[in-house]
Design a protein around this motif. Structure first.
Motif, PDB file in Angstrom:
ATOM      1  N   GLN A 125       0.854  -1.184   0.000  1.00  0.00           N
ATOM      2  CA  GLN A 125       0.000   0.000   0.000  1.00  0.00           C
ATOM      3  C   GLN A 125       0.890   1.234   0.000  1.00  0.00           C
ATOM      4  OE1 GLN A 125      -3.389  -0.205  -0.039  1.00  0.00           O
ATOM      5  NE2 GLN A 125      -3.588   2.009  -0.141  1.00  0.00           N
ATOM      6  N   ALA A 126       0.516   2.248  -0.786  1.00  0.00           N
ATOM      7  CA  ALA A 126       1.308   3.479  -0.866  1.00  0.00           C
ATOM      8  C   ALA A 126       1.208   4.251   0.446  1.00  0.00           C
ATOM      9  CB  ALA A 126       0.812   4.330  -2.017  1.00  0.00           C
ATOM     10  N   LYS A 127       2.361   4.906   0.820  1.00  0.00           N
ATOM     11  CA  LYS A 127       2.379   5.732   2.044  1.00  0.00           C
ATOM     12  C   LYS A 127       2.014   7.157   1.666  1.00  0.00           C
ATOM     13  CE  LYS A 127       5.771   2.768   4.118  1.00  0.00           C
ATOM     14  NZ  LYS A 127       7.127   2.593   4.507  1.00  0.00           N
ATOM     15  N   GLU A 128       1.770   7.983   2.663  1.00  0.00           N
ATOM     16  CA  GLU A 128       1.325   9.364   2.418  1.00  0.00           C
ATOM     17  C   GLU A 128       2.368  10.167   1.656  1.00  0.00           C
ATOM     18  OE1 GLU A 128      -1.514  11.119   2.947  1.00  0.00           O
ATOM     19  OE2 GLU A 128      -2.455   9.222   3.472  1.00  0.00           O
ATOM     20  N   ASN A 129       3.641   9.967   1.939  1.00  0.00           N
ATOM     21  CA  ASN A 129       4.671  10.758   1.266  1.00  0.00           C
ATOM     22  C   ASN A 129       4.914  10.290  -0.167  1.00  0.00           C
ATOM     23  OD1 ASN A 129       5.943   8.382   1.782  1.00  0.00           O
ATOM     24  ND2 ASN A 129       7.689   9.268   2.873  1.00  0.00           N
ATOM     25  N   GLN A 130       4.360   9.139  -0.560  1.00  0.00           N
ATOM     26  CA  GLN A 130       4.529   8.625  -1.917  1.00  0.00           C
ATOM     27  C   GLN A 130       3.410   9.078  -2.864  1.00  0.00           C
ATOM     28  OE1 GLN A 130       4.641   4.444  -1.046  1.00  0.00           O
ATOM     29  NE2 GLN A 130       6.883   4.394  -1.142  1.00  0.00           N
ATOM     30  N   ILE A 131       2.389   9.705  -2.347  1.00  0.00           N
ATOM     31  CA  ILE A 131       1.244  10.105  -3.156  1.00  0.00           C
ATOM     32  C   ILE A 131       1.451  11.535  -3.623  1.00  0.00           C
ATOM     33  CG2 ILE A 131      -1.238  10.522  -3.162  1.00  0.00           C
ATOM     34  CD1 ILE A 131      -1.475   8.360  -1.022  1.00  0.00           C
ATOM     35  N   PRO A 149       7.020  14.956 -12.173  1.00  0.00           N
ATOM     36  CA  PRO A 149       8.124  15.178 -11.221  1.00  0.00           C
ATOM     37  C   PRO A 149       7.777  14.653  -9.835  1.00  0.00           C
ATOM     38  CG  PRO A 149       7.051  17.244 -11.729  1.00  0.00           C
ATOM     39  CD  PRO A 149       6.433  16.215 -12.601  1.00  0.00           C
ATOM     40  N   SER A 150       8.740  14.134  -9.195  1.00  0.00           N
ATOM     41  CA  SER A 150       8.529  13.675  -7.796  1.00  0.00           C
ATOM     42  C   SER A 150       8.941  14.779  -6.856  1.00  0.00           C
ATOM     43  CB  SER A 150       9.310  12.404  -7.556  1.00  0.00           C
ATOM     44  OG  SER A 150      10.680  12.642  -7.729  1.00  0.00           O
TER      45      SER A 150
END
Length: 151
Positions: A125-131, A149-150
């Motif tokens: 599951q994606a974490k908050e900082n990855q979204i 861009p990230s």
């Protein structure tokens, strides 16, 4: 015997008097002639070769029609049997399709997708900082020309 009246009942004449009815002993002349003409054979009823051939041809034609009718009836009966068989095949295939649709819907559910993604494919599951949240200025569709861009 007193004779009052002579009545004509069909073919014979009766003398009506004060006694029992008696037939008139004199027969009319046309009656005798008609009896004599019936005794002779009538040549107009005799069949010649043309009429025999005509009746034979009509009989063969009617027989051919009858055989054709029986053939059509047999084909109709066979077609009805095929229709019944096809209807039963259709109902079997419909029930198989319904069972397959149910099993596919069970596999496509969001819980099943999450389970397969995490267990079989090793996804997390994606974490908050990855979204990354992206706002579009156009209300239509977005064309991507490069990588997003990230942070």
């Amino acid at each position: 015997m007193s004779e009052r009246k002579i009545r004509n009942y069909g073919r014979t004449d009766y003398i009506i008097g004060n006694t029992v009815r008696k037939t008139n002993p004199k027969r009319p002349e046309p009656y005798l002639r008609s009896r004599q003409s019936q005794a002779r054979p009538n040549k107009s009823l005799a069949m010649n070769g043309v009429s025999v051939a005509f009746f034979a041809a009509v009989t063969v034609f009617i027989l051919a029609l009858f055989v054709g009718y029986l053939n059509v009836q047999a084909q109709i009966t066979e077609t009805k049997a095929n229709i019944k068989e096809l209807k039963s095949d259709i109902s079997t295939v419909k029930s198989q399709n319904d069972a397959m649709k149910y099993s596919i819907n069970a596999l496509v559910g969001s819980e099943n997708i999450y389970k397969v993604a995490t267990t079989k494919l090793g996804m997390r599951q994606a974490k908050e900082n990855q979204i990354a949240i992206y706002k579009s200025t156009d209300s239509g569709y977005t064309v991507q020309y490069g990588e997003i861009p990230s942070k």
